[in-house]
Design an enzyme around this catalytic site. Structure first.
Site, PDB file in Angstrom:
ATOM      1  N   LEU A   1      21.423  49.990  10.293  1.00 13.57           N
ATOM      2  CA  LEU A   1      21.341  49.182  11.513  1.00 13.57           C
ATOM      3  C   LEU A   1      22.635  48.390  11.692  1.00 13.57           C
ATOM      4  O   LEU A   1      23.072  48.144  12.802  1.00 13.57           O
ATOM      5  CB  LEU A   1      20.159  48.216  11.420  1.00 13.57           C
ATOM      6  CG  LEU A   1      18.768  48.843  11.354  1.00 13.57           C
ATOM      7  CD1 LEU A   1      17.731  47.778  11.066  1.00 13.57           C
ATOM      8  CD2 LEU A   1      18.448  49.576  12.639  1.00 13.57           C
TER       9      LEU A   1
ATOM     10  N   GLY B   1      27.569  44.362   7.280  1.00  9.94           N
ATOM     11  CA  GLY B   1      28.110  43.014   7.349  1.00  9.94           C
ATOM     12  C   GLY B   1      28.980  42.739   6.153  1.00  9.94           C
ATOM     13  O   GLY B   1      29.145  43.595   5.291  1.00  9.94           O
TER      14      GLY B   1
ATOM     15  N   LYS C   1      17.836  44.732   3.801  1.00  3.78           N
ATOM     16  CA  LYS C   1      19.220  44.315   3.577  1.00  3.78           C
ATOM     17  C   LYS C   1      19.590  44.539   2.129  1.00  3.78           C
ATOM     18  O   LYS C   1      18.991  43.999   1.211  1.00  3.78           O
ATOM     19  CB  LYS C   1      19.377  42.831   3.918  1.00  3.78           C
ATOM     20  CG  LYS C   1      20.729  42.283   3.525  1.00  3.78           C
ATOM     21  CD  LYS C   1      21.431  41.592   4.659  1.00  3.78           C
ATOM     22  CE  LYS C   1      22.880  41.310   4.282  1.00  3.78           C
ATOM     23  NZ  LYS C   1      23.603  40.759   5.401  1.00  3.78           N
TER      24      LYS C   1
ATOM     25  N   ASP D   1      26.561  32.575   7.144  1.00  2.00           N
ATOM     26  CA  ASP D   1      27.217  33.586   7.993  1.00  2.00           C
ATOM     27  C   ASP D   1      26.687  33.468   9.420  1.00  2.00           C
ATOM     28  O   ASP D   1      26.181  34.430   9.993  1.00  2.00           O
ATOM     29  CB  ASP D   1      26.976  34.977   7.417  1.00  2.00           C
ATOM     30  CG  ASP D   1      27.889  36.014   8.048  1.00  2.00           C
ATOM     31  OD1 ASP D   1      28.869  35.632   8.712  1.00  2.00           O
ATOM     32  OD2 ASP D   1      27.600  37.228   7.869  1.00  2.00           O
TER      33      ASP D   1
END
Ligand SMILES: *[C@@H]1O[C@H](CO)[C@@H](O)[C@H](O)[C@H]1NC(C)=O
Ligand SMILES: *[C@@H]1O[C@H](CO)[C@@H](O)[C@H](O)[C@H]1NC(C)=O
Ligand SMILES: *[C@@H]1O[C@H](CO)[C@@H](O)[C@H](O)[C@H]1NC(C)=O
Ligand SMILES: *[C@@H]1O[C@H](CO)[C@@H](O)[C@H](O)[C@H]1NC(C)=O
Ligand SMILES: *[C@@H]1O[C@H](CO)[C@@H](O)[C@H](O)[C@H]1NC(C)=O
Ligand SMILES: *[C@@H]1O[C@H](CO)[C@@H](O)[C@H](O)[C@H]1NC(C)=O
Ligand SMILES: *[C@@H]1O[C@H](CO)[C@@H](O)[C@H](O)[C@H]1NC(C)=O
Ligand SMILES: *[C@@H]1O[C@H](CO)[C@@H](O)[C@H](O)[C@H]1NC(C)=O
Ligand SMILES: *[C@@H]1O[C@H](CO)[C@@H](O)[C@H](O)[C@H]1NC(C)=O
Length: 748
Positions: free
Chosen positions: A427, A430, A449, A545
């Site tokens: 998806l 990062g 994640k 973040d």
């Protein structure tokens, strides 16, 4: 009448005496006479033989006990051959030089003198005997008369010119001759022809001899010619063989069918054999048995294994009733035809296959064992990771708080959910990991994640913090559903949010369609979310973040702050700061860059950059611009210093909103972007300020319904009943995803 009865009784007794069973001789019967065995049907004592013809008389002669039948001395009786060896007198015809005449001596008549009945058991053996004549001028004859009166006559002639003509062991006419006799002979008479005599040759051959004798064991010797008497160990007598049989029936059939009462073959495993010499029958044990077939149970199994060469020397012999069989050692097989033990190819093949199978099994076992070992090792590693990550604490917590909507996933579950972390499931990528779309077993979509951080991460008490994160339940924060601790770097599982990100709204193609008011609301919601995070625990949970692409939007375009958990993965020990930098370029707190200390004010700085994004519609970092123009925050701060805000604002924003609102926002952004964290407002203050500014909006009616709801929940305690709806989750699958130049720092 009485006399007749007596006679009848006598007959019955006589018959009974010879009936089978009763005919069996008592154990008191003598079976030996001197050195000679007298087996049944012969007998010495009364009632011990099959009949009187089989009676043997045992006499003492010259102090030696010897058996006799009639006048003949018996040497032996054979049951297997049905023969008897007796001593026969030699007939001699000699010249007496003192009387100058020929003299005869010895018996001329043998066996019996009266012509016997046909049932007489004895016949002269035609096989074993020959009529033998010895001399150098001898002619003798033998004759018999049978019951029919027809006679038989045989002649024997022997002659020579002198001793030199003779040869030892040669009996074919010169000095010696042998003549066969026919079957059925019961007796014989012998004599010499008188005109053939030794009166002329008496000086080297005084006597001529004639006898019916056993051929085996006879060797002619030249001394027999010169000696006065043809003698041997038997003193003028030589062995002769007699065939005996039960002859008062004609054959076996006759005995078995017509005379069952006197049938002589009583033993089990015996059989009847027709006599080979004239009528009658004898009995014998069937092969494999030995003994006396004329006695009950007389035939006894022969233990063939006690005899030599029944089986191969390298094999084994097994005796059975009436037979035997051979076997061989393992690996060999007995071949009946050659009576040898040959190599058993089948056995060798079998052994080979067996050995091969054994090896395969052993190898499989080893392989399996190793597999299990490896699996155990792996499990151990997993467990170790789990423990290091504080999984035990988590477990205890989960156990004690049953209502917790949090799950500890196994690695396998997540591998299955993400199709083994397939690239098509990504998806977004990062700075601190990759997010995959996962579909759980119950068809629920989740965002998985996988953090890219490595090294000393696991030493942190991750589990403890995960518990705190899992309890965060705020409508503007993406729900953390679970985690996986049994891997080196823990994996986090979030709810899946559908409708893209704030980044796409601002910088995407359709940005013009979105009212500033909506953007403002979204930003306010995000601020509420972050504020909640900061205030939830002590020390504060730092997002680490904050950026527009981390503010997700649900079905109703409500903001949901995502990716917050990763901040706890950040190192606290100072040695790690060189390689691990938290956050995204353009949003990074300059103070953090210097101190490497992530604080809640770092989040405030990053949030200030987001405010700039909605005000200016520009990217936080413009790589194509000149060095001074590159950072949006620097450009903005510069413009504020020069009172040049108007140039910075996006045109549609200016036209849409009041200057008062925009100036207020710009001021707030400026405070957030203060170089010193201490000077920046807290997230709570930012949220409150945004709430205030929103009321200055010229188009309050454009706001979505959600506002009112959100108001009531602001700063409120999360309730367990307030579950965030799981609808969708996207982190910019499209080209608008911000480029993170630091990604390469985390290459493994
Ligand atoms: C044959 O001889 C035996 C013994 O002498 C006698 O017992 C038996 O009755 C005789 N059988 C016949 C059929 O003569
Ligand atoms: C039976 O006869 C055979 C020859 O035919 C002989 O070799 C064997 O010794 C005889 N058996 C007895 C027990 O006399
Ligand atoms: C020869 O005859 C005489 C008289 O009858 C007798 O005494 C002698 O023993 C005989 N000799 C032999 C060797 O038979
Ligand atoms: C008879 O013969 C024997 C042996 O040759 C001899 O010793 C003996 O003197 C002879 N007798 C007469 C009467 O010739
Ligand atoms: C012996 O044989 C001859 C004929 O070869 C005969 O003349 C003589 O009488 C015989 N002697 C005796 C004793 O019989
Ligand atoms: C007879 O002669 C043969 C050949 O020389 C020998 O093998 C055998 O033993 C002799 N038999 C007797 C009984 O002397
Ligand atoms: C055989 O005859 C010779 C001479 O006549 C004699 O010396 C010997 O004893 C005899 N053999 C036997 C066993 O009697
Ligand atoms: C002999 O045979 C009979 C019948 O076949 C049997 O009944 C009996 O037991 C046998 N006897 C022995 C000693 O085997
Ligand atoms: C015995 O002899 C008879 C007649 O001679 C014959 O029919 C029968 O088959 C013989 N039996 C055997 C077992 O040889």
């Amino acid at each position: 009448m009485q006399a007749l009865l007596c006679l009848g009784l006598g007959l019955t007794l006589l018959v009974a005496q010879y009936a089978p069973g009763t005919a069996a001789p008592s154990s008191e019967c003598r079976r030996w006479c001197g050195d000679v065995e007298i087996p049944y049907p012969f007998g010495i004592d009364p009632g011990c033989s099959f009949g009187k013809d089989f009676d043997i008389s045992c006499k003492v002669q010259d102090g030696i006990t010897k058996p006799f039948k009639y006048t003949l001395e018996v040497l032996s009786i054979s049951l297997t051959n049905s023969t008897a060896r007796v001593l026969n007198n030699i007939m001699g015809y000699c010249y007496n030089n003192s009387t100058t005449s020929m003299e005869e001596f010895g018996n001329s008549m043998v066996v019996d003198e009266i012509s016997p009945a046909p049932s007489f058991p004895y016949r002269l053996s035609d096989i074993h005997n020959k009529f033998t004549v010895i001399g150098c001028n001898a002619l003798a004859f033998m004759s018999d008369t049978d019951d029919t009166g027809t006679g038989y006559q045989a002649y024997g002639v022997a002659s020579c010119r002198g001793l030199p003509d003779l040869q030892d062991r040669s009996c074919s006419g010169i000095g010696c001759s042998q003549t066969m006799i026919p079957k059925k002979m019961r007796s014989y008479y012998t004599d010499f022809f008188k005109s053939v005599n030794t009166s002329k040759i008496w000086e080297f051959n005084r006597c001529s001899y004639a006898v019916l004798m056993e051929t085996t064991g006879f060797n002619f010797s030249t001394s027999y010619i010169s000696n006065t008497v043809f003698n041997d160990t038997y003193l003028g007598r030589v062995p002769m063989v007699i065939d005996w049989a039960i002859r008062n029936v004609s054959s076996c059939e006759d005995a078995q069918w017509n005379n069952m009462g006197t049938y002589a073959c009583l033993s089990n495993n015996s059989k009847c054999v027709n006599s080979t010499n004239h009528l009658g029958y004898t009995c014998s044990c069937i092969p494999g048995y030995d003994g006396n077939p004329y006695l009950l149970d007389g035939c006894i199994d022969v233990n063939e294994c006690k005899k030599d060469h029944q089986c191969p020397s390298d094999g084994f012999c097994h005796n059975t009733d009436g037979g035997h069989w051979c076997s061989c050692r393992r690996g060999k097989v007995y071949v009946y035809e050659s009576k040898t033990c040959n190599t058993d190819t089948k056995f060798i093949i079998g052994v080979t296959i067996g050995l091969f199978g054994l090896i395969v099994i052993i190898m499989a076992t080893i392989f399996w064992g190793q597999l299990i070992c490896q699996k155990r090792k792996l499990n151990k590693v997993k467990l170790e990771y789990f423990r290091q990550h504080g999984g035990m604490i988590l477990f205890d917590k989960l156990k004690s708080e049953k209502g917790l909507a949090f799950k500890v996933f196994s690695e396998d579950e997540l591998i299955h959910a993400t199709n083994n972390f397939d690239n098509s499931r990504i998806l977004g990528r990062g700075g601190n990991g990759t997010v995959y779309k996962g579909i759980l077993k119950d068809k629920m979509s989740v965002a998985v994640k996988r953090c890219a951080l490595a090294d000393e991460r696991q030493k942190k008490e991750f589990g403890q913090e995960i518990i705190i994160l899992s309890q965060i339940n705020h409508k503007n924060i993406v729900k953390l559903l679970g985690c996986c601790l049994e891997v080196e770097v823990p994996i986090l599982v979030y709810e899946f949010v559908l409708n893209g990100t704030l980044f796409e709204l601002i910088h995407g193609k359709n940005h013009l369609k979105i009212s500033f008011n909506t953007l403002l609301r979204i930003v306010h919601e995000a601020a509420e979310g972050l504020s909640f995070l900061h205030s939830y625990a002590s020390p504060p949970i730092i997002h680490g973040d904050v950026k527009s692409s981390n503010i997700l939007l649900d079905n109703n375009y409500m903001a949901k702050v995502s990716d917050f958990g990763t901040s706890i993965l950040a190192p606290s020990d100072k040695e790690q700061f060189v390689t691990i930098v938290q956050g995204t370029c353009g949003y990074l707190d300059p103070e953090y860059m210097q101190t490497c200390q992530l604080t809640d004010k770092s989040d405030v700085y990053s949030f200030g950059v987001i405010l700039l994004e909605i005000l200016t519609g520009q990217l936080p970092l413009k790589l194509e611009g000149s060095e001074t123009q590159r950072s949006l925050s620097l450009v903005f701060l510069c413009a504020m210093k020069n009172n040049n805000l108007d140039d910075m604002l996006a045109s549609h924003v200016k036209s849409e909103e009041s200057m008062e609102l925009l100036t207020g926002l710009a001021d707030l952004a400026k405070q957030c972007l203060d170089m010193h964290g201490i000077n920046r407002p807290s997230m709570k203050e930012v949220a409150d300020e945004l709430n205030k500014l929103r009321k200055l909006s010229v188009h309050p009616w454009l706001q979505l319904d959600m506002e009112a709801n959100a108001e009531s929940l602001l700063g409120g305690e999360p309730t367990s009943g307030h579950e965030i709806e799981l609808s969708g989750y996207t982190i910019g699958e499209n080209e608008n995803q911000p480029i993170n130049p630091r990604s390469s720092y985390y290459a493994k």
